[in-house]
Enzyme design. Structure first.
Site, short mmCIF file in Angstrom:
data_model
loop_
_atom_site.label_atom_id
_atom_site.label_comp_id
_atom_site.label_asym_id
_atom_site.label_seq_id
_atom_site.Cartn_x
_atom_site.Cartn_y
_atom_site.Cartn_z
N GLY A 171 53.61 -23.85 -23.59
CA GLY A 171 52.18 -23.74 -23.88
C GLY A 171 51.82 -24.50 -25.14
N GLY A 172 51.68 -23.79 -26.25
CA GLY A 172 51.21 -24.38 -27.51
C GLY A 172 51.93 -25.67 -27.90
CD GLU A 175 47.82 -17.24 -21.07
OE1 GLU A 175 47.35 -18.26 -20.54
OE2 GLU A 175 48.62 -17.29 -22.03
CD GLU A 188 55.25 -18.71 -19.00
OE1 GLU A 188 55.41 -19.70 -19.69
OE2 GLU A 188 54.13 -18.31 -18.63
CG HIS A 206 50.25 -18.08 -17.12
ND1 HIS A 206 49.81 -17.22 -18.10
CD2 HIS A 206 51.08 -18.96 -17.72
CE1 HIS A 206 50.35 -17.60 -19.26
NE2 HIS A 206 51.12 -18.64 -19.05
CB SER A 238 57.20 -18.41 -28.75
OG SER A 238 55.98 -17.69 -28.85
CD1 TRP A 276 49.18 -29.76 -21.80
CD2 TRP A 276 47.35 -31.02 -21.42
NE1 TRP A 276 49.55 -31.08 -21.93
CE2 TRP A 276 48.45 -31.88 -21.70
CE3 TRP A 276 46.12 -31.58 -21.15
CZ2 TRP A 276 48.32 -33.26 -21.72
CZ3 TRP A 276 45.99 -32.96 -21.17
CH2 TRP A 276 47.08 -33.80 -21.45
CE LYS A 277 49.51 -20.84 -22.14
NZ LYS A 277 49.91 -19.63 -22.83
P1 13P Z 1 53.41 -20.60 -25.48
O1 13P Z 1 54.45 -21.69 -25.35
O2 13P Z 1 52.19 -21.04 -26.23
O3 13P Z 1 54.02 -19.31 -25.98
O4 13P Z 1 52.90 -20.30 -23.99
C1 13P Z 1 53.81 -20.14 -22.98
C2 13P Z 1 53.10 -20.14 -21.71
O5 13P Z 1 52.33 -19.24 -21.42
C3 13P Z 1 53.31 -21.26 -20.81
O6 13P Z 1 52.77 -21.02 -19.56
#
Ligand code: 13P
Length: 261
Positions: free
Chosen positions: A237-238, A100, A170, A98, A216, A10-11
């Protein structure tokens, strides 16, 4: 044979009320629609960890995950969250490394190796993220680059401990961009990583290692990506913020993977 996993990341999204609304939708959908061989891991923000588990207490194929932890077990580290704390809230999986966190918080392979150690020492599973930038892919060095990420952060582990690790490939260029890796690109990397694991821990452990794809991933592209022989699920993620989209991703495995022993 290998544990199939779809993990939601969910970030840093959703308020308490929004988180409760989403989890209240996702849990019954997973119960009613997703094959019990698929483990669904909800990696929620830290403040949600205390209450999230109540929503799926008796549901064996849903597990609680965190998105990070500190690399020390306790002490004067204001604002950090330790692995023992997470364990005491019934967390089973912790995302480590991750991109990020590597990019915005300067996490190095050495720190990540310590975090992995902490997670395993507290009887949880690291979901170890790896992946290359667009520049690295264009240089043609991407496979070696990602192999090295594994070597530096994971290969200090004993075989017994390595068996508790989940890997998430990823590619950075695919995260949040709408440009997912193709099934061929994912399969090529997953196969290369599995061979790399085999070269250190042997084929048996390599064949048992769950390797997820992230970047994605959505309900449209998941069926083709999850059909790849070396892809064992996804880190989402999204698309994990929409209950029916996420549930559909969890339903995207080919039948042969669901009936395998
Ligand atoms: P998205 O699915 O939003 O591209 O993000 C992937 C992600 O970073 C999951 O950890």
């Amino acid at each position: 044979m290998r544990q199939l996993i779809v993990a939601a990341n969910w970030k840093m999204n959703l308020t308490r009320q929004e988180g409760i609304a989403l989890i209240s939708e996702v849990v019954p959908m997973v119960r009613d629609q997703v094959h019990t061989k698929v483990k669904v891991v909800l990696c929620v923000p830290f403040p949600f960890i205390g209450f999230a588990k109540r929503f799926f207490q008796s549901q064996k194929n849903i597990a609680l995950g965190a998105q990070n932890c500190y690399y020390k077990p306790a002490g004067a580290y204001t604002g950090e969250i330790s692995a023992p704390m997470l364990k005491s809230f019934d967390v089973d999986y912790v995302i480590i490394g991750h991109s990020e966190r590597r990019q915005y918080f300067g996490e190095t392979e050495e720190v990540l190796a310590e975090k992995v150690r902490q997670v395993i020492a507290n009887q949880m599973h690291p979901i170890f993220c790896c992946g290359e930038s667009l520049q690295t892919r264009q240089s043609g060095y991407h496979i070696n680059f990602v192999r090295q990420q594994l070597s530096q952060s994971l290969f200090h582990l004993s075989a017994e401990d390595f068996a508790k690790v989940v890997i998430a490939y990823e590619p950075i260029w695919a995260i949040g961009t709408g440009h997912n890796a193709t099934a061929q690109q994912a399969q090529e990397m997953h196969f290369a990583l599995r061979q790399h694991i085999a070269s250190v821990y042997g084929q048996e452990i390599a064949q048992q290692t769950t390797i997820l794809y992230g970047g994605s991933c959505n309900a449209n592209n998941a069926p083709e990506i999850f059909a790849c022989p070396d892809v064992d699920g996804g880190l989402i993620g999204g698309a994990s913020l929409k209950s029916s989209e996420f549930t559909n991703i969890c339903k995207s495995f080919p039948l042969y993977k669901l009936i395998a022993d």
